[in-house]
Design a protein around this motif. Structure first.
Motif, mmCIF file in Angstrom:
data_model
loop_
_atom_site.group_PDB
_atom_site.id
_atom_site.type_symbol
_atom_site.label_atom_id
_atom_site.label_comp_id
_atom_site.label_asym_id
_atom_site.label_seq_id
_atom_site.Cartn_x
_atom_site.Cartn_y
_atom_site.Cartn_z
ATOM 1 N N VAL A 170 0.835 -1.201 0.000
ATOM 2 C CA VAL A 170 0.000 0.000 0.000
ATOM 3 C C VAL A 170 0.874 1.257 0.000
ATOM 4 C CG1 VAL A 170 -1.775 1.286 1.275
ATOM 5 C CG2 VAL A 170 -1.916 -1.208 1.119
ATOM 6 N N ARG A 171 2.040 1.198 0.644
ATOM 7 C CA ARG A 171 2.944 2.357 0.679
ATOM 8 C C ARG A 171 3.454 2.694 -0.722
ATOM 9 N NH1 ARG A 171 6.375 -0.619 5.149
ATOM 10 N NH2 ARG A 171 5.959 -2.139 3.518
ATOM 11 N N ARG A 172 3.665 1.676 -1.542
ATOM 12 C CA ARG A 172 4.110 1.907 -2.922
ATOM 13 C C ARG A 172 3.009 2.598 -3.724
ATOM 14 N NH1 ARG A 172 5.068 -2.469 -7.624
ATOM 15 N NH2 ARG A 172 2.831 -2.360 -7.486
ATOM 16 N N ILE A 173 1.762 2.181 -3.515
ATOM 17 C CA ILE A 173 0.632 2.839 -4.182
ATOM 18 C C ILE A 173 0.538 4.290 -3.720
ATOM 19 C CG2 ILE A 173 -1.887 2.825 -4.464
ATOM 20 C CD1 ILE A 173 -0.518 0.533 -5.953
ATOM 21 N N ALA A 174 0.757 4.539 -2.430
ATOM 22 C CA ALA A 174 0.711 5.912 -1.902
ATOM 23 C C ALA A 174 1.784 6.779 -2.560
ATOM 24 C CB ALA A 174 0.887 5.894 -0.382
ATOM 25 N N ARG A 175 2.985 6.240 -2.711
ATOM 26 C CA ARG A 175 4.069 7.002 -3.352
ATOM 27 C C ARG A 175 3.736 7.298 -4.815
ATOM 28 N NH1 ARG A 175 7.185 3.376 -0.256
ATOM 29 N NH2 ARG A 175 7.620 2.098 -2.085
ATOM 30 N N THR A 176 3.145 6.335 -5.496
ATOM 31 C CA THR A 176 2.763 6.535 -6.895
ATOM 32 C C THR A 176 1.686 7.606 -6.989
ATOM 33 O OG1 THR A 176 3.337 4.250 -7.402
ATOM 34 C CG2 THR A 176 1.940 5.403 -8.990
ATOM 35 N N LEU A 177 0.723 7.583 -6.083
ATOM 36 C CA LEU A 177 -0.322 8.616 -6.064
ATOM 37 C C LEU A 177 0.278 9.997 -5.799
ATOM 38 C CD1 LEU A 177 -3.451 7.224 -4.173
ATOM 39 C CD2 LEU A 177 -3.377 8.211 -6.458
ATOM 40 N N GLU A 178 1.263 10.058 -4.923
ATOM 41 C CA GLU A 178 1.917 11.344 -4.645
ATOM 42 C C GLU A 178 2.599 11.892 -5.895
ATOM 43 O OE1 GLU A 178 4.579 10.771 -1.346
ATOM 44 O OE2 GLU A 178 2.930 10.244 0.006
ATOM 45 N N ARG A 179 3.250 11.003 -6.648
ATOM 46 C CA ARG A 179 3.965 11.423 -7.863
ATOM 47 C C ARG A 179 3.018 11.748 -9.008
ATOM 48 N NH1 ARG A 179 6.806 6.853 -7.055
ATOM 49 N NH2 ARG A 179 6.097 5.951 -9.008
ATOM 50 N N ARG A 180 2.023 10.908 -9.239
ATOM 51 C CA ARG A 180 1.174 11.028 -10.425
ATOM 52 C C ARG A 180 -0.199 11.617 -10.153
ATOM 53 N NH1 ARG A 180 2.706 6.138 -14.371
ATOM 54 N NH2 ARG A 180 4.920 6.157 -13.943
ATOM 55 N N GLY A 181 -0.571 11.675 -8.892
ATOM 56 C CA GLY A 181 -1.866 12.232 -8.538
ATOM 57 C C GLY A 181 -3.022 11.375 -9.022
ATOM 58 N N GLU A 182 -4.146 12.010 -9.217
ATOM 59 C CA GLU A 182 -5.393 11.351 -9.603
ATOM 60 C C GLU A 182 -5.262 10.571 -10.914
ATOM 61 O OE1 GLU A 182 -9.720 10.965 -8.869
ATOM 62 O OE2 GLU A 182 -8.032 11.494 -7.625
ATOM 63 N N ARG A 183 -4.312 10.965 -11.771
ATOM 64 C CA ARG A 183 -4.139 10.275 -13.055
ATOM 65 C C ARG A 183 -3.856 8.794 -12.855
ATOM 66 N NH1 ARG A 183 0.520 12.466 -15.947
ATOM 67 N NH2 ARG A 183 1.224 12.787 -13.827
ATOM 68 N N PHE A 184 -3.141 8.450 -11.785
ATOM 69 C CA PHE A 184 -2.846 7.037 -11.524
ATOM 70 C C PHE A 184 -4.135 6.263 -11.259
ATOM 71 C CE2 PHE A 184 -1.847 3.603 -8.463
ATOM 72 C CZ PHE A 184 -1.140 2.788 -9.333
ATOM 73 N N ALA A 185 -4.993 6.798 -10.399
ATOM 74 C CA ALA A 185 -6.273 6.146 -10.102
ATOM 75 C C ALA A 185 -7.124 6.056 -11.363
ATOM 76 C CB ALA A 185 -7.019 6.893 -9.001
ATOM 77 N N GLU A 186 -7.127 7.097 -12.177
ATOM 78 C CA GLU A 186 -7.916 7.102 -13.411
ATOM 79 C C GLU A 186 -7.399 6.075 -14.415
ATOM 80 O OE1 GLU A 186 -7.564 11.204 -14.510
ATOM 81 O OE2 GLU A 186 -9.171 11.810 -13.141
ATOM 82 N N ARG A 187 -6.122 5.762 -14.373
ATOM 83 C CA ARG A 187 -5.544 4.768 -15.283
ATOM 84 C C ARG A 187 -5.882 3.340 -14.849
ATOM 85 N NH1 ARG A 187 -0.015 2.380 -15.461
ATOM 86 N NH2 ARG A 187 0.135 1.478 -17.517
ATOM 87 N N VAL A 188 -5.939 3.122 -13.539
ATOM 88 C CA VAL A 188 -6.111 1.768 -12.992
ATOM 89 C C VAL A 188 -7.575 1.394 -12.798
ATOM 90 C CG1 VAL A 188 -5.681 0.336 -10.952
ATOM 91 C CG2 VAL A 188 -3.847 1.762 -11.877
#
Length: 132
Positions: A12-30
């Motif tokens: 989950v920490r890796r997902i949090a770091r990815t969200l910090e870097r990419r923002g909402e775009r990461f959630a929208e992609r997945v």
């Protein structure tokens, strides 16, 4: 008959770091359309709930892609596969577009379970081929 089995463990920490870097775009992609709505609602109420929801869906899609033997190759894509919840609370898989057609053509049925605990999210998927 079992067609395939897949499992995934997500930090989950890796997902949090990815969200910090990419923002909402990461959630929208997945996430698919339904999942994105649930994610946004949960994240607005309690950010950690949204994060864990995203992590479990990420793990479930990885596990599903392994169970069908394609990985993240056509027709499998992040948004074509959604983890939905039955009224009973049981998770299920909803497929869209070409992936749904590919899956139905092979007479497949998926069973999924997801879980999360503090730093980890996990998913397990069994895909069975139904008799013709």
């Amino acid at each position: 008959m079992i067609y395939g089995i897949g499992t995934d463990l997500c930090d989950v920490r890796r997902i949090a770091r990815t969200l910090e870097r990419r923002g909402e775009r990461f959630a929208e992609r997945v996430l698919g359309p339904h999942e994105l709505g649930v994610y946004r609602t949960r994240a607005a109420q309690v950010p950690l709930r949204g994060l864990r929801y995203l992590a479990t869906r990420f793990a479930a899609k990885e596990a599903f892609s392994k169970a069908i033997g394609l990985g993240m190759r056509w027709p499998m894509s992040w948004r074509a596969c959604e983890v939905i919840k039955a009224p009973s609370g049981k998770p299920g898989i909803a497929l869209h577009g070409e992936l749904a057609a590919w899956f139905a053509e092979r007479r497949l049925q998926a069973h999924v379970t997801v879980t999360d605990e503090s730093d980890y999210a996990a998913a397990f998927v069994v895909v069975e081929q139904l008799p013709s």
